[in-house]
Motif scaffolding. Structure first.
Motif, PDB file in Angstrom:
ATOM      1  N   TYR A  28     -82.993 -34.783 -63.565  1.00 30.85           N
ATOM      2  CA  TYR A  28     -83.871 -33.655 -63.929  1.00 30.85           C
ATOM      3  C   TYR A  28     -83.132 -32.320 -63.857  1.00 30.85           C
ATOM      4  O   TYR A  28     -83.599 -31.318 -64.385  1.00 30.85           O
ATOM      5  N   ILE A  29     -81.974 -32.306 -63.165  1.00 27.42           N
ATOM      6  CA  ILE A  29     -81.072 -31.159 -63.261  1.00 27.42           C
ATOM      7  C   ILE A  29     -79.901 -31.661 -64.115  1.00 27.42           C
ATOM      8  O   ILE A  29     -79.080 -32.457 -63.638  1.00 27.42           O
ATOM      9  N   GLN A  64     -77.422 -29.133 -52.729  1.00 36.74           N
ATOM     10  CA  GLN A  64     -78.859 -29.104 -53.042  1.00 36.74           C
ATOM     11  C   GLN A  64     -79.711 -28.870 -51.789  1.00 36.74           C
ATOM     12  O   GLN A  64     -79.508 -27.905 -51.099  1.00 36.74           O
ATOM     13  N   SER A  65     -80.608 -29.795 -51.475  1.00 39.30           N
ATOM     14  CA  SER A  65     -81.560 -29.511 -50.387  1.00 39.30           C
ATOM     15  C   SER A  65     -80.946 -29.512 -48.996  1.00 39.30           C
ATOM     16  O   SER A  65     -81.618 -29.106 -48.042  1.00 39.30           O
ATOM     17  N   LYS A  68     -81.134 -26.302 -47.283  1.00 38.19           N
ATOM     18  CA  LYS A  68     -82.369 -25.835 -46.637  1.00 38.19           C
ATOM     19  C   LYS A  68     -82.187 -25.695 -45.127  1.00 38.19           C
ATOM     20  O   LYS A  68     -82.880 -24.904 -44.487  1.00 38.19           O
ATOM     21  N   PHE A  96     -90.546 -34.357 -52.569  1.00 44.58           N
ATOM     22  CA  PHE A  96     -89.957 -33.056 -52.229  1.00 44.58           C
ATOM     23  C   PHE A  96     -90.482 -31.915 -53.088  1.00 44.58           C
ATOM     24  O   PHE A  96     -90.519 -30.770 -52.659  1.00 44.58           O
ATOM     25  N   ASN A 115     -89.496 -28.459 -51.173  1.00 53.58           N
ATOM     26  CA  ASN A 115     -89.161 -27.329 -52.045  1.00 53.58           C
ATOM     27  C   ASN A 115     -90.046 -26.114 -51.801  1.00 53.58           C
ATOM     28  O   ASN A 115     -89.549 -24.990 -51.722  1.00 53.58           O
ATOM     29  N   GLU A 161     -80.199 -25.593 -63.371  1.00 56.95           N
ATOM     30  CA  GLU A 161     -81.504 -25.676 -62.707  1.00 56.95           C
ATOM     31  C   GLU A 161     -82.403 -24.492 -63.084  1.00 56.95           C
ATOM     32  O   GLU A 161     -83.620 -24.647 -63.201  1.00 56.95           O
ATOM     33  N   ASN A 168     -90.348 -25.955 -59.808  1.00 59.70           N
ATOM     34  CA  ASN A 168     -90.119 -24.933 -58.786  1.00 59.70           C
ATOM     35  C   ASN A 168     -90.743 -23.605 -59.207  1.00 59.70           C
ATOM     36  O   ASN A 168     -91.243 -22.857 -58.372  1.00 59.70           O
ATOM     37  N   TYR A 192     -82.914 -19.224 -54.438  1.00 55.73           N
ATOM     38  CA  TYR A 192     -83.066 -20.639 -54.086  1.00 55.73           C
ATOM     39  C   TYR A 192     -82.127 -21.542 -54.917  1.00 55.73           C
ATOM     40  O   TYR A 192     -81.424 -22.395 -54.374  1.00 55.73           O
ATOM     41  N   CYS A 196     -78.937 -23.881 -53.502  1.00 56.56           N
ATOM     42  CA  CYS A 196     -78.877 -25.328 -53.764  1.00 56.56           C
ATOM     43  C   CYS A 196     -77.574 -25.708 -54.475  1.00 56.56           C
ATOM     44  O   CYS A 196     -77.111 -26.842 -54.363  1.00 56.56           O
ATOM     45  N   TYR A 243     -88.207 -35.971 -46.786  1.00 56.09           N
ATOM     46  CA  TYR A 243     -89.470 -35.934 -47.556  1.00 56.09           C
ATOM     47  C   TYR A 243     -90.395 -37.062 -47.125  1.00 56.09           C
ATOM     48  O   TYR A 243     -90.533 -37.319 -45.935  1.00 56.09           O
ATOM     49  N   GLY A 260     -80.130 -34.277 -49.873  1.00 56.89           N
ATOM     50  CA  GLY A 260     -80.258 -33.471 -51.082  1.00 56.89           C
ATOM     51  C   GLY A 260     -80.133 -34.352 -52.310  1.00 56.89           C
ATOM     52  O   GLY A 260     -79.524 -35.429 -52.233  1.00 56.89           O
ATOM     53  N   VAL A 261     -80.672 -33.891 -53.449  1.00 55.81           N
ATOM     54  CA  VAL A 261     -80.622 -34.719 -54.663  1.00 55.81           C
ATOM     55  C   VAL A 261     -79.219 -34.819 -55.263  1.00 55.81           C
ATOM     56  O   VAL A 261     -79.012 -35.588 -56.200  1.00 55.81           O
TER      57      VAL A 261
HETATM   58  N1  GLN Z   1     -84.320 -32.610 -53.009  1.00 53.86           N
HETATM   59  C1  GLN Z   1     -83.526 -31.667 -53.455  1.00 53.86           C
HETATM   60  O1  GLN Z   1     -82.332 -31.648 -53.188  1.00 53.86           O
HETATM   61  C2  GLN Z   1     -84.180 -30.689 -54.367  1.00 53.86           C
HETATM   62  C3  GLN Z   1     -83.332 -29.479 -54.645  1.00 53.86           C
HETATM   63  C4  GLN Z   1     -83.390 -29.037 -56.066  1.00 53.86           C
HETATM   64  N2  GLN Z   1     -82.600 -27.846 -56.215  1.00 53.86           N
HETATM   65  C5  GLN Z   1     -84.810 -28.805 -56.515  1.00 53.86           C
HETATM   66  O2  GLN Z   1     -85.340 -27.789 -56.218  1.00 53.86           O
HETATM   67  O3  GLN Z   1     -85.413 -29.609 -57.147  1.00 53.86           O
END
Ligand code: GLN
Length: 314
Positions: A28-29, A64-65, A68, A96, A115, A161, A168, A192, A196, A243, A260-261
């Protein structure tokens, strides 16, 4: 007796090289979809100052996450416990990027590691500045934790992204309607998405996590956070870091961890080790498939689950 980490790492790397089911790379990214799923890396920074690595431990990946954790640390430094008026501390039991709880709970996200919660944290870190100031501060912080000024943001991932982050955008706009996002949404998301898109190797990520195994101290002796804050961040990682699979991760691995994704996981064994694993293929919950398996094997071989009794002589 302390475990033979070199032998354990060799076993884990061999095991992961032979794995047939490696999960699915996040698509999705779009920029993340290009990453080769055959890769696996691991690094362990120990409390006594050693660094052990295996596999593709020097290859950079999108954290990525996992970012956080660092963003939460910065936000707590800025506003302290007031943060908890705007973000909860409970596992969400949802994906997430879920939006469903936000309406019932008046725009207060369940925790800082989903998120919605991380977007509120980014709003706090923005603190009236331009995104480049907040992003610069985050990058300097991560470089300081790592002891490596080469850590950088992958602008292609951030742009990718920004172009496709509709969920988001929805989350941020929704929370802005409840006044729990206070800056313009595009500035908050700019902050954000760039946090990430920080790129690190397992070696760098394991080094960056050391303050969380050392009760809040940087190995250079400086204090990053108080001992109680370090313990609380670790507690949130254990309960919310994966998550809606956080319970399963605690059950299988028993170590505070944040995924993270991009396929990375940072796992903290308080007083013992800061561990980074990375493999880009994800399981159904969006957590690294082989990364989770590697940590499960590591916890079994070392006895490092936080639910294990201390070793004799500890
Ligand atoms: N789970 C993740 O790593 C999500 C981070 C990603 N940047 C998002 O917002 O979808």
């Amino acid at each position: 007796m302390s475990p033979d980490l070199t032998a354990i790492l060799d076993e884990i790397v061999a095991h992961m090289a032979a794995a047939e089911d490696r999960g699915t790379v996040a698509s999705y990214i779009p920029e993340l979809a290009k990453v080769d799923p055959a890769q696996f890396g691991i690094a362990i920074a120990t409390a006594d100052g050693r660094l052990l690595t295996g596999g593709d431990s020097d290859t950079g990946f999108s954290i990525q996450s996992v970012s956080k954790v660092f963003a939460l640390t910065l936000a707590l430094g800025k506003v302290g416990d007031q943060l908890w008026d705007r973000v909860g501390r409970e596992p969400s039991g949802n994906a997430f990027n879920s939006i469903v709880q936000l309406e019932q709970e008046q725009g207060i996200p369940r925790n800082p590691f989903i998120n919605a919660g991380a977007i509120v944290v980014a709003d706090v870190n923005l603190g009236g500045h331009q995104p480049r100031v907040a992003i610069g501060e985050m990058l300097r912080f991560v470089r300081y934790l790592t002891g490596d000024d080469s850590v950088a943001i992958n602008e292609d991932v951030a742009a990718s992204e920004t172009a496709t982050g509709y969920r988001n955008m929805a989350l941020a706009n929704y929370m802005r309607a409840f006044a729990n996002v206070r800056h313009p949404v595009d500035l908050v998301l700019g902050t954000y998405f760039h946090q990430c898109a920080i790129e690190m190797s397992c070696r760098q990520l394991a080094l960056a996590g050391r303050y969380l195994m050392l009760d809040g101290r940087h190995p250079d002796g400086g204090r990053v956070v108080s001992p109680s804050r370090a313990r609380r961040i670790n507690a949130l990682m254990l309960t919310c870091g994966h998550y809606d699979a956080s319970g399963d991760f605690a059950f299988r691995v028993g170590i505070p961890g944040k995924s993270g994704v991009g396929g990375g996981i940072l796992a903290i064994v308080p007083g013992r080790a800061s561990i980074a694993v990375w493999s880009p293929g994800l399981n159904d919950s969006g957590n690294s498939c082989l990364g989770t398996q590697a940590l499960e094997l590591l916890a079994r071989r070392t006895g490092w689950s936080v639910f294990s009794p201390p070793e004799e002589g500890d």
